[in-house]
Design an enzyme around this catalytic site. Sequence first.
Site, PDB file in Angstrom:
ATOM      1  N   ASP A 118       0.826  -1.209   0.000  1.00  0.00           N
ATOM      2  CA  ASP A 118       0.000   0.000   0.000  1.00  0.00           C
ATOM      3  C   ASP A 118       0.865   1.265   0.000  1.00  0.00           C
ATOM      4  O   ASP A 118       1.970   1.262   0.536  1.00  0.00           O
ATOM      5  CB  ASP A 118      -0.917  -0.026   1.232  1.00  0.00           C
ATOM      6  CG  ASP A 118      -2.090   0.922   1.095  1.00  0.00           C
ATOM      7  OD1 ASP A 118      -2.346   1.408  -0.029  1.00  0.00           O
ATOM      8  OD2 ASP A 118      -2.755   1.193   2.118  1.00  0.00           O
ATOM      9  N   ASN A 148       1.216   3.447  -2.948  1.00  0.00           N
ATOM     10  CA  ASN A 148       1.708   3.889  -4.262  1.00  0.00           C
ATOM     11  C   ASN A 148       1.189   5.289  -4.616  1.00  0.00           C
ATOM     12  O   ASN A 148       1.932   6.132  -5.106  1.00  0.00           O
ATOM     13  CB  ASN A 148       1.249   2.934  -5.369  1.00  0.00           C
ATOM     14  CG  ASN A 148       1.878   1.561  -5.254  1.00  0.00           C
ATOM     15  OD1 ASN A 148       2.799   1.370  -4.468  1.00  0.00           O
ATOM     16  ND2 ASN A 148       1.392   0.619  -6.036  1.00  0.00           N
ATOM     17  N   HIS A 163       2.312   3.526  -9.025  1.00  0.00           N
ATOM     18  CA  HIS A 163       2.130   2.098  -9.328  1.00  0.00           C
ATOM     19  C   HIS A 163       3.324   1.578 -10.116  1.00  0.00           C
ATOM     20  O   HIS A 163       3.789   0.465  -9.910  1.00  0.00           O
ATOM     21  CB  HIS A 163       0.833   1.873 -10.099  1.00  0.00           C
ATOM     22  CG  HIS A 163      -0.400   2.241  -9.323  1.00  0.00           C
ATOM     23  ND1 HIS A 163      -0.622   1.782  -8.038  1.00  0.00           N
ATOM     24  CD2 HIS A 163      -1.461   3.030  -9.633  1.00  0.00           C
ATOM     25  CE1 HIS A 163      -1.788   2.271  -7.598  1.00  0.00           C
ATOM     26  NE2 HIS A 163      -2.300   3.036  -8.541  1.00  0.00           N
ATOM     27  N   SER A 202      -7.639  -5.399  -5.170  1.00  0.00           N
ATOM     28  CA  SER A 202      -8.749  -5.996  -4.419  1.00  0.00           C
ATOM     29  C   SER A 202     -10.054  -5.862  -5.199  1.00  0.00           C
ATOM     30  O   SER A 202     -10.151  -5.035  -6.118  1.00  0.00           O
ATOM     31  CB  SER A 202      -8.890  -5.311  -3.051  1.00  0.00           C
ATOM     32  OG  SER A 202      -9.453  -4.019  -3.207  1.00  0.00           O
ATOM     33  N   THR A 203     -11.041  -6.654  -4.825  1.00  0.00           N
ATOM     34  CA  THR A 203     -12.343  -6.546  -5.511  1.00  0.00           C
ATOM     35  C   THR A 203     -12.925  -5.134  -5.295  1.00  0.00           C
ATOM     36  O   THR A 203     -13.675  -4.647  -6.131  1.00  0.00           O
ATOM     37  CB  THR A 203     -13.346  -7.606  -5.006  1.00  0.00           C
ATOM     38  OG1 THR A 203     -13.417  -7.516  -3.582  1.00  0.00           O
ATOM     39  CG2 THR A 203     -12.926  -9.009  -5.376  1.00  0.00           C
ATOM     40  N   GLU A 204     -12.530  -4.491  -4.200  1.00  0.00           N
ATOM     41  CA  GLU A 204     -13.001  -3.123  -3.927  1.00  0.00           C
ATOM     42  C   GLU A 204     -12.290  -2.081  -4.791  1.00  0.00           C
ATOM     43  O   GLU A 204     -12.789  -0.974  -4.991  1.00  0.00           O
ATOM     44  CB  GLU A 204     -12.794  -2.768  -2.448  1.00  0.00           C
ATOM     45  CG  GLU A 204     -13.729  -3.467  -1.479  1.00  0.00           C
ATOM     46  CD  GLU A 204     -13.327  -4.910  -1.174  1.00  0.00           C
ATOM     47  OE1 GLU A 204     -12.169  -5.288  -1.456  1.00  0.00           O
ATOM     48  OE2 GLU A 204     -14.181  -5.653  -0.664  1.00  0.00           O
ATOM     49  N   LEU A 247      10.770 -20.594  -4.988  1.00  0.00           N
ATOM     50  CA  LEU A 247       9.878 -19.631  -4.336  1.00  0.00           C
ATOM     51  C   LEU A 247       8.587 -19.556  -5.140  1.00  0.00           C
ATOM     52  O   LEU A 247       8.624 -19.477  -6.370  1.00  0.00           O
ATOM     53  CB  LEU A 247      10.558 -18.244  -4.307  1.00  0.00           C
ATOM     54  CG  LEU A 247       9.680 -17.041  -3.983  1.00  0.00           C
ATOM     55  CD1 LEU A 247       9.218 -17.062  -2.528  1.00  0.00           C
ATOM     56  CD2 LEU A 247      10.431 -15.724  -4.249  1.00  0.00           C
ATOM     57  N   ARG A 283      -4.803  -1.944   8.926  1.00  0.00           N
ATOM     58  CA  ARG A 283      -6.029  -2.730   8.725  1.00  0.00           C
ATOM     59  C   ARG A 283      -5.765  -3.806   7.682  1.00  0.00           C
ATOM     60  O   ARG A 283      -4.747  -3.780   6.984  1.00  0.00           O
ATOM     61  CB  ARG A 283      -7.193  -1.830   8.301  1.00  0.00           C
ATOM     62  CG  ARG A 283      -6.905  -0.979   7.064  1.00  0.00           C
ATOM     63  CD  ARG A 283      -8.142  -0.152   6.629  1.00  0.00           C
ATOM     64  NE  ARG A 283      -7.767   0.819   5.607  1.00  0.00           N
ATOM     65  CZ  ARG A 283      -7.484   2.095   5.847  1.00  0.00           C
ATOM     66  NH1 ARG A 283      -7.544   2.573   7.080  1.00  0.00           N
ATOM     67  NH2 ARG A 283      -7.131   2.908   4.856  1.00  0.00           N
TER      68      ARG A 283
END
Length: 233
Positions: A16, A18, A33, A61-63, A127, A184
């Site tokens: 988070d 960017n 980004h 995210s879907t949001e 990996l 969060r």
Amino acid sequence: MENLYKIPRHIAIIMDGNGRWAKRRGLDRIYGHREGVEAVERAIRFAKKVGIEYLSLFAFSTENWQRPTQEVDAIFSLLVEYINLKIPFLKENNVRLLFSGRRDNLSEHVLQAIVRGEEETKEGSSLTVLIMLNYSGRAEIVDAVRKIVREGVKDIDEESFRNYLYNPDIPDPDLLIRTSGEERISNFFVWQLAYTELYFTPVLWPDFSEEDFLKALYVYQSRERRFGKILDE
Ligand code: IPE
Ligand code: IPE
Ligand code: MG
């Protein structure tokens, strides 16, 4: 103290900050980004170097569909560009690329890149990098329940439930890192974080360096994971 010097098997990262990184420089969010992609490569190199087995990266995210179309389009074109450009790097480093999340509303172009990225790197055994795209933890749980209902399964326990999640073979994250100062989960892994150690740092994702990653590892190693038990002195 048994955790000291332990390398987590699975690290999950909420990448988070960017947008703020770009804004602070008076640039369009897109540049943030773009710079964030460099940080992804840095993180993959570092994870490989220290012997982490699974690295999950929350990319979209879907949001995040609620953002302006221009930004959403830019994120997806960066992703396609990155996959195509980095396949040789991933293969050289023996890295396997996997994507997790709902695929239904991704464009044909994006889907092709994803399938190609997975296919070309499927032999990678040092990996596994899991890119969480169009992902949300609640959506994953609902999708699992839908499958269970469809199959007419009458009884379920925690272990069998896990088999209906997107990646049942990947162990739960040992450590979650979130950059940018937000503390969060934002609908990332919801089921899987039950006993994950959480680490928050104010560093913005494009600035997240090897040193910052190492710091997170040290903090992880100083934590005592009890899983509800009482550990012997
Ligand atoms: C994270 O950075 C990347 C994505 C969510 C795609 P942000 O774009 O959320 O950056 P901030 O939080 O606005 O700074
Ligand atoms: C979480 O970041 C999603 C990704 C990093 C992909 P957001 O920037 O979307 O989260 P909120 O909106 O601050 O909770
Ligand atoms: Mg954000």
